[in-house]
Design a protein around this motif. Structure first.
Motif: not given
Length: 726
Positions: A631-641, A643-645, A674-680, A691-696
């Motif tokens: 729900e958060l990813v759908n409504v929010a403007k995603i920046n790097a910070t 996205a990291s959270t 969805e996060l990847v598509q929206k991140i700025e 700890r358990h997940l990396a994203l490039g």
């Protein structure tokens, strides 16, 4: 006779002999108690005790010219009256909380009181008002031409849908009002009904500290109020259901030290619900002989249960403290100084309202108990002391009459003055009573056993109360009842580190073994005494409930919102007198799925969810977290910070059980997509690790794209996976 403010007159007839006649038409003593006139003649006023309803009592004596008798002798005392035993007339500005009581900032509150309307309903009427330092109304409860309202921090919340002015009637009824700032929720509780509404405009507000709290307001409610209390938290429906009349308000309580009240507004009333706390005089009106006219006093019911299962014990008699004693003598023609006369307790006709001394005594401890019905009855036993003449017959929550399967509550053997109570110990006892051909009904057997228990623990060096007794017949095959199995709960309150062992209680019972009367005999070898065990420590998910004494309520921070509280009470079962934990009250705890998400608060919510997922979660909680992240990813403007959270949240969830991941992993992976598509982000790529997940993520120009490569690895100096574009 007039007593100082806060006292009443207690008048006792030490000796009395006037000419007797129907209606006392020749010689008479007339006593005006404030709400009744008592006319006395003949012999029957000997030993009579009367109490005034206020601080004034009038006594007049009329005699004719013939038939001289000995006359009468009386004494009167000034008796301190506790506020618990008085109701207050609401008058604008005449009753307020003392300046020594500091009102804190309130973001949650519960107000409970009893109130009775004195006149017909008015268009505007206020029951209580709280003013800030600038004399602005920041909290009030009442009505205007538009209906009932709760004013919180200047916000008027209409509550006409849950309570109306017509719900306040001429008889004294209990009402509770709660308000929660975080949601704007307003609830009322009366007539055993809980009704709530949401006042969204009050959400986020708080009632400021340091003001003045008054009964009434600019347009005061006309009537009487009693037992007004305030807490700094919003009680749940379960807490309101089990709230006893003597539960102390942690901000404002109905005791003298909290209030500044004009003496003319306070009046005693024998029908008040909590009048037996902390002390009570239970006296009866003896049937008068001819020539004596006495006022009628009725036994009243209280709303509290027995001390062992959650409510404090009420004292069955008390010796009031006094500041003066006066004696008056009178005869028809001559005055005589008569010797002191002490009539037998069983023959003294007395009438009384409950009183409370000021300094010599204090109340028993209080705790929580499921709702039940108490019927208080007073029986005069010819050879018993006044302290043993009162027994409380209790029906359980289903309001059935006591049977062999339904225990009777018998709060007995209360001392003349109750000690200051700090701790309580509980014992379950059992024994067998043999029936040697008494042919008593089962109810009479129960009364006989109760009377024996009363005598056993009366005048002991330890203050032990007998509570909840059950008598069950032992039915032989094809024969008549020859014995009964008896079980009871004992309550021992103490105010030091002194304890009372099982052996001492057992010895007291054993040494009291004697024929009970009515052909009943206790079997001494059958006596068993066992302390009621503490509720054990329990560690369910998110909570650690410590080992606790029976009747103690524990409070812990809620999960996930630690500024909220959950509670759990160690109760005593009325069926077998063993302790057990009540179900946790989580009604004040905000659940994960109630967290509101918007574009504006997305970063704050993400941090909150990251904190939540640092804890072990149930399968249901994992699913709720993933749903909330989606729900958060759908409504929010995603920046790097942000996205990291989010990646950190998903990483934390990955440590959950296989069953939890099986249900939530698909939704979690879609959320990452969805996060990847929206991140700025700035630059050609961004790398996020946890700890358990990396994203490039790389930004590519499709018209110039000619392939790319990336590396996934774990560095030698870290345990976190990483993705790096080349």
């Amino acid at each position: 006779m007039e007593a100082p403010s806060g006292f009443i007159i207690q008048l006792s007839f030490l000796d009395f002999e006037l000419e007797e006649a129907l209606g006392c038409i020749y010689d008479q003593v007339m006593v005006n108690t404030g709400n009744a006139e008592v006319k006395l003649c003949g012999l029957t006023a000997n030993g009579l005790t009367l109490n005034s309803t206020g601080n004034v009592m009038e006594l007049s004596f009329i005699s004719d010219f013939s038939v001289q008798k000995k006359g009468f002798r009386v004494s009167f005392h000034h008796v301190a009256v506790a506020l618990r035993n008085q109701k207050i007339t609401i008058v604008t500005g005449a009753a307020k909380v003392t300046s020594s009581i500091s009102i804190p900032t309130l973001s949650h509150l519960t107000v409970c009181f009893e109130i009775a309307r004195g006149v017909s309903q008015k268009q505007k009427e206020t029951i209580f008002t709280y003013y800030d330092g600038s004399n602005n109304t920041v909290l009030s409860f009442g009505s205007d031409q538009h209906g009932m309202k709760l004013n919180a921090d200047g916000v008027a919340c209409s509550i006409e849908s849950i309570i109306t002015s017509a719900d306040f009637i001429s008889s004294m009824k209990k009402y509770c009002v709660t308000w929660t700032s975080s949601t704007g929720r307003v609830a009322v509780y009366f007539n055993n009904n809980y009704l709530a509404t949401t006042c969204s405009t009050s959400a986020g507000h708080s009632v400021p500290a340091g003001g003045v709290f008054r009964l009434g307001g600019q347009h005061s409610f006309e009537g009487n109020v009693y037992n007004f209390r305030l807490w700094d938290y919003a009680m749940t429906v379960q807490q309101l259901n089990t709230l006893t009349c003597d539960t102390v308000g942690n901000i404002i309580d109905w005791v003298n030290s909290y209030w500044d009240i004009s003496p003319s507004l306070a009046q005693t009333d024998s029908t008040l619900s909590c009048i037996c706390y902390p002390h009570c005089i239970h006296l009866t009106t003896a049937a008068p002989n001819s020539g004596t006219s006495l006022p009628s006093y009725t036994t009243h019911s209280t709303s509290c249960d027995s001390p062992g299962l959650g409510c404090p014990a009420s004292s069955s008699s008390t010796i009031p403290s006094t500041d003066s004693t006066n004696t008056i003598h009178a005869t028809n023609a001559n005055t005589h100084v008569l010797p002191s006369i002490s009539p037998s307790p069983s023959s003294i006709p007395t009438t009384s309202i409950p009183l409370s001394p000021t300094t010599s005594t204090s109340s028993s401890s209080s705790s929580v108990m499921p709702p039940s019905t108490i019927i208080t009855t007073t029986n005069a036993a010819p050879s018993a002391s006044p302290a043993t003449n009162t027994a409380s017959a209790t029906s359980m929550a289903n309001a059935q009459q006591p049977t062999s399967d339904t225990p009777t509550s018998a709060t007995t053997n209360h001392p003349t003055t109750n000690p200051t109570v700090h701790e309580g110990l509980f014992y379950r006892i059992s024994f067998v009573v043999e029936d040697e051909g008494s042919e008593l009904a089962e109810a009479d057997v129960q009364k006989t056993v109760l009377h024996w228990l009363n005598q056993t623990f009366e005048n002991w060096t330890h203050t032990v109360y007998v509570d909840y007794i059950r008598v069950q017949p032992d039915l032989p095959n094809g024969g008549d009842t020859t014995s009964y199995t008896c079980q009871a709960l004992l309550v021992y309150y103490y105010n030091t580190n002194e304890s009372l062992g099982e052996a001492a209680v057992s010895a007291r019972l054993f040494n009291s073994v004697a024929p009970m009367g009515g052909g009943l005999q206790i079997l001494s070898t059958s006596i068993h005494v066992k302390s009621v065990e503490n509720c054990p420590e329990e560690n369910p998910l998110h909570y650690r409930w410590p080992e606790s004494r029976p009747t103690v309520t524990q409070y812990l921070p809620c999960f996930p919102n630690k500024d909220q509280r959950t509670s759990r009470t160690c109760l005593i079962s009325p069926q077998n007198y063993s302790s057990y934990w009540s179900a946790p009250d989580l009604s004040n705890c905000t659940d994960i799925d109630t967290i509101e998400v918007s574009a504006e608060n997305a970063a704050e919510v993400a941090e909150h969810l990251a904190d939540i997922t640092n804890n072990e979660l149930s399968n249901e909680e994992v699913s709720k977290v993933v749903t909330k992240v989606q729900e958060l990813v759908n409504v929010a403007k995603i920046n790097a910070t942000l996205a990291s959270t989010v990646v950190t949240i998903i990483s934390n969830v990955m440590t959950s059980s296989e069953t939890a991941l099986a249900a939530a992993s698909e939704k979690a992976l879609k959320t990452v997509d969805e996060l990847v598509q929206k991140i700025e982000f700035e630059g050609p790529s961004v790398s996020i690790t946890s700890r358990h997940l990396a994203l490039g993520i790389s930004a590519l120009n499709t018209s110039m794209f000619n392939g790319t490569s990336f590396t996934a690895f774990i560095s030698s100096n870290t345990t976190e996976p990483q993705v790096q574009s080349e």
